[in-house]
Design a protein around this motif. Structure first.
Motif, mmCIF file in Angstrom:
data_model
loop_
_atom_site.group_PDB
_atom_site.id
_atom_site.type_symbol
_atom_site.label_atom_id
_atom_site.label_comp_id
_atom_site.label_asym_id
_atom_site.label_seq_id
_atom_site.Cartn_x
_atom_site.Cartn_y
_atom_site.Cartn_z
ATOM 1 N N ILE A 138 -23.033 23.839 -28.082
ATOM 2 C CA ILE A 138 -22.717 22.749 -28.995
ATOM 3 C C ILE A 138 -23.055 21.402 -28.373
ATOM 4 O O ILE A 138 -23.459 20.470 -29.074
ATOM 5 C CB ILE A 138 -21.237 22.800 -29.457
ATOM 6 N N VAL A 139 -22.932 21.284 -27.046
ATOM 7 C CA VAL A 139 -23.404 20.065 -26.378
ATOM 8 C C VAL A 139 -24.919 19.968 -26.519
ATOM 9 O O VAL A 139 -25.478 18.872 -26.680
ATOM 10 C CB VAL A 139 -22.988 20.050 -24.890
ATOM 11 N N PHE A 271 -31.397 25.608 -23.401
ATOM 12 C CA PHE A 271 -30.833 25.565 -22.053
ATOM 13 C C PHE A 271 -29.305 25.607 -22.108
ATOM 14 O O PHE A 271 -28.668 26.138 -21.200
ATOM 15 C CB PHE A 271 -31.315 24.320 -21.307
ATOM 16 N N GLY A 272 -28.723 25.034 -23.175
ATOM 17 C CA GLY A 272 -27.280 25.119 -23.332
ATOM 18 C C GLY A 272 -26.823 26.564 -23.461
ATOM 19 O O GLY A 272 -25.806 26.965 -22.884
ATOM 20 N N GLN A 273 -27.571 27.368 -24.205
ATOM 21 C CA GLN A 273 -27.260 28.790 -24.320
ATOM 22 C C GLN A 273 -27.467 29.512 -22.993
ATOM 23 O O GLN A 273 -26.682 30.388 -22.617
ATOM 24 C CB GLN A 273 -28.140 29.431 -25.390
ATOM 25 N N GLY A 316 -38.074 18.733 -20.660
ATOM 26 C CA GLY A 316 -37.411 18.772 -19.360
ATOM 27 C C GLY A 316 -36.248 17.812 -19.279
ATOM 28 O O GLY A 316 -35.173 18.151 -18.755
ATOM 29 N N PHE A 317 -36.433 16.616 -19.827
ATOM 30 C CA PHE A 317 -35.343 15.642 -19.781
ATOM 31 C C PHE A 317 -34.155 16.082 -20.619
ATOM 32 O O PHE A 317 -33.005 16.045 -20.163
ATOM 33 C CB PHE A 317 -35.817 14.270 -20.269
ATOM 34 N N LEU A 318 -34.406 16.485 -21.858
ATOM 35 C CA LEU A 318 -33.312 16.856 -22.750
ATOM 36 C C LEU A 318 -32.556 18.073 -22.226
ATOM 37 O O LEU A 318 -31.332 18.166 -22.372
ATOM 38 C CB LEU A 318 -33.853 17.121 -24.153
ATOM 39 N N ALA A 319 -33.275 18.998 -21.596
ATOM 40 C CA ALA A 319 -32.615 20.155 -20.988
ATOM 41 C C ALA A 319 -31.699 19.712 -19.848
ATOM 42 O O ALA A 319 -30.553 20.160 -19.732
ATOM 43 C CB ALA A 319 -33.654 21.146 -20.481
ATOM 44 N N HIS A 321 -30.298 16.776 -19.327
ATOM 45 C CA HIS A 321 -29.153 16.012 -19.828
ATOM 46 C C HIS A 321 -28.117 16.937 -20.456
ATOM 47 O O HIS A 321 -26.900 16.763 -20.274
ATOM 48 C CB HIS A 321 -29.638 14.980 -20.845
ATOM 49 N N SER A 322 -28.575 17.945 -21.201
ATOM 50 C CA SER A 322 -27.665 18.901 -21.813
ATOM 51 C C SER A 322 -26.842 19.632 -20.753
ATOM 52 O O SER A 322 -25.621 19.792 -20.888
ATOM 53 C CB SER A 322 -28.458 19.914 -22.650
#
Length: 413
Positions: A138-139, A271-273, A316-319, A321-322
Motif C-alpha cells: 500500500i505504501v 518492490f513493495g510486494q 529505480g528511484f521510485l522503488a 523510495h517505496s
C-alpha cells in the motif's frame, strides 16, 4: 489492534484515496518543473534561479512537515490531510494570476507550507490502519501515486503552456486538483487505530529528538535526502537538454517525455510486494543499480536510448523510495511513527530543494555531463549509506530479510 484487511471495501477506499492524495500533492509540487527553462527565458533569469519554483516549495514543505506531526497527533490524520490538499489546490489556482516571478515564488512557497499535511501523515496513517505484513504494497501505491501526479501535472502544464500560456496551465491544474481533493476527503475512511495525544511542544521536541537519535532511522533519512536530490536534479534540467540540438523538442513533447516517470511507477508497487519475500537491503541495491544505469543512458544522443534510460532511472528511484519510506514506518514504534515519518520527509524534500538547485550550477558550468557526474557521485554515497545501514541492522541482531515481524522497534520516546 484491528487492521484493515487487503481486499476489503475499506482497503479499496484507502487505495483510491492514496492515489488521489499523492496525485494532487505531486502535481502541485512538480507541475511547473517542465517550465523552468520557460521561466528562465520569459523572466530573463538563470536556470538555477528559475528552479526556485520547485526548490522553494519543496524546502518549505520539508520544514512544515516537522510541525504537522504534532498537530496530527492531537487533531487526527484525515482532517489534517484533507485540509492540506484543499488549501494547496486553492493556492495553485491563485498562482495562475501571478503578475511576476516574485509573486509566483511567494505563492509557491505558501503552497509548500499548505501541502505538507498530506505527505507528512500519509505513511503514518497507513502504518496505523494497514497490517504491517501488507504495508509495503500500500505504501507502493502511495509512492506510485506520486509518479502519476508528477506526470499529470507536468503534461497538463506543458501542453496548455504550448497552446495558451503558463497562467492558463496553472489555473487548469489547480481546478483539477481541487476536485480530486474533495473526492479524497469524501472517500478516505476515518482512522480506527489513531489515539490522540495532548498538544504539547514538549511531546513534539521529545518525538523529534528520539527520531534523530536512532541510527537506523537516521541512515534511512539520509538515503531519502540523497536519492530525491539526485532524481530532481536530473529532471529539473533535462528540459534544457531536450529543447536544444540534437533533440529540439517542443514544450508539449518535453512534458510527454515525463511519461517515463509514470512508466516507472510500476516498480514502487512491485518492490513493495517483494519486501514481503526478500531482504530490503538487497532490493535497495537492485533499485540503486537501475537508477545509476538509467542516468548513464541519458548521455546518449539517441532519443530512444535516452527515453529507456529515463524509464529505468525513474523505476529505480521510485522503488528505493517505496522501500525506504515503508521501512521507516516499520522500524518506528507507535508513539514515534508520525515524527520519524516527518523527519524522513524533511530530509527527503530538503534533498530535493538543495541538490535540485545545485544541479543547476553543475549544468551551467559543465552542461549535461556535469549533471550526470553529480548523480553518479550521489549514487556512490547512497551505496555507502546502505552498507552502513546493513551493518547497523546486523549488529543489532536484526534479520537481514527486513520482514516486519522480525524487526524490533526502537525505544519509545
Amino acid at each position: 489492534m484491528s487492521y484493515i484487511r487487503v481486499g476489503s471495501p475499506e482497503y479499496r477506499r484507502i487505495f483510491i484515496s492514496m492515489l488521489l492524495g499523492s496525485t494532487v500533492t505531486f502535481a502541485i509540487l512538480y507541475g511547473p518543473q517542465t517550465l523552468i527553462h520557460t521561466f528562465s527565458e520569459s523572466f530573463g533569469i538563470s536556470p538555477s534561479t528559475a528552479s526556485f519554483t520547485v526548490s522553494f516549495p519543496t524546502f518549505t514543505l520539508a520544514v512544515s512537515m516537522l510541525f504537522v506531526a504534532v498537530f496530527s497527533n492531537a487533531w487526527g490524520r484525515k482532517k489534517i490531510m484533507g485540509i492540506s490538499l484543499l488549501s494547496a489546490s486553492v493556492l495553485n489556482i491563485l498562482s495562475a494570476f501571478s503578475p511576476g516571478f516574485q509573486t509566483l515564488i511567494v505563492l509557491r512557497v505558501l503552497q509548500g507550507f499548505a501541502m505538507a499535511g498530506f505527505p507528512a501523515i500519509a505513511v503514518t496513517y497507513l502504518s496505523e490502519e494497514i497490517s504491517p505484513s501488507h504495508l509495503g504494497r500500500i505504501v507502493g501505491i502511495y509512492v506510485g501515486g506520486s509518479a502519476i501526479g508528477a506526470f499529470i501535472g507536468r503534461v497538463i502544464v506543458s501542453t496548455l503552456t504550448d497552446f495558451f500560456s503558463w497562467n492558463v496551465a496553472l489555473l487548469a491544474l489547480g481546478v483539477i486538483n481541487l476536485v480530486c481533493s474533495l473526492f479524497f476527503f469524501i472517500c478516505l475512511p476515518e482512522s480506527k487505530n489513531f489515539k490522540s495525544t495532548r498538544f504539547s511542544f514538549a511531546n513534539w521536541a521529545t518525538g523529534i529528538t528520539n527520531g534523530l537519535k536512532e541510527k537506523r532511522l537516521l541512515l534511512l533519512y539520509i538515503i531519502g535526502f540523497v536519492m530525491l536530490g539526485a532524481y530532481v536534479a536530473l529532471f529539473n534540467y533535462i528540459g534544457f537538454l531536450l529543447s536544444k540540438p540534437p533533440y529540439l523538442l517542443s514544450q508539449t513533447l518535453i512534458g510527454l517525455l515525463f511519461i517515463c516517470q509514470l512508466a516507472g511507477s510500476w516498480s514502487s508497487y512491485s518492490f513493495g510486494q517483494l519486501t514481503e519475500k526478500f531482504s530490503r537491503t538487497r532490493l535497495l541495491f537492485l533499485a540503486i543499480a537501475m537508477f545509476l544505469a538509467g542516468a548513464l543512458m541519458t548521455l546518449s544522443s539517441h532519443i530512444l536510448v535516452l527515453i529507456l534510460g529515463l524509464i529505468l532511472f525513474a523505476s529505480g528511484f521510485l522503488a528505493s523510495h517505496s522501500i525506504a519510506s515503508g521501512w521507516v514506518g516499520i522500524l518506528s514504534p507507535p508513539p514515534l511513527k508520525a515524527y520519524s515519518s516527518s523527519l524522513y520527509l524533511l530530509f527527503y524534500y530538503t534533498g530535493s530543494s538543495v541538490i535540485g538547485w545545485s544541479g543547476g550550477l553543475f549544468f551551467s558550468s559543465y552542461g549535461w555531463n556535469g549533471v550526470i557526474f553529480l548523480v553518479c557521485a550521489l549514487t556512490v554515497i547512497t551505496v555507502l549509506l546502505i552498507l552502513a545501514l546493513h551493518r547497523t541492522l546486523r549488529s543489532a541482531k536484526l534479520a537481514s530479510t527486513g520482514k516486519p515481524e522480525q524487526i524490533t522497534p526502537v525505544s519509545n520516546p
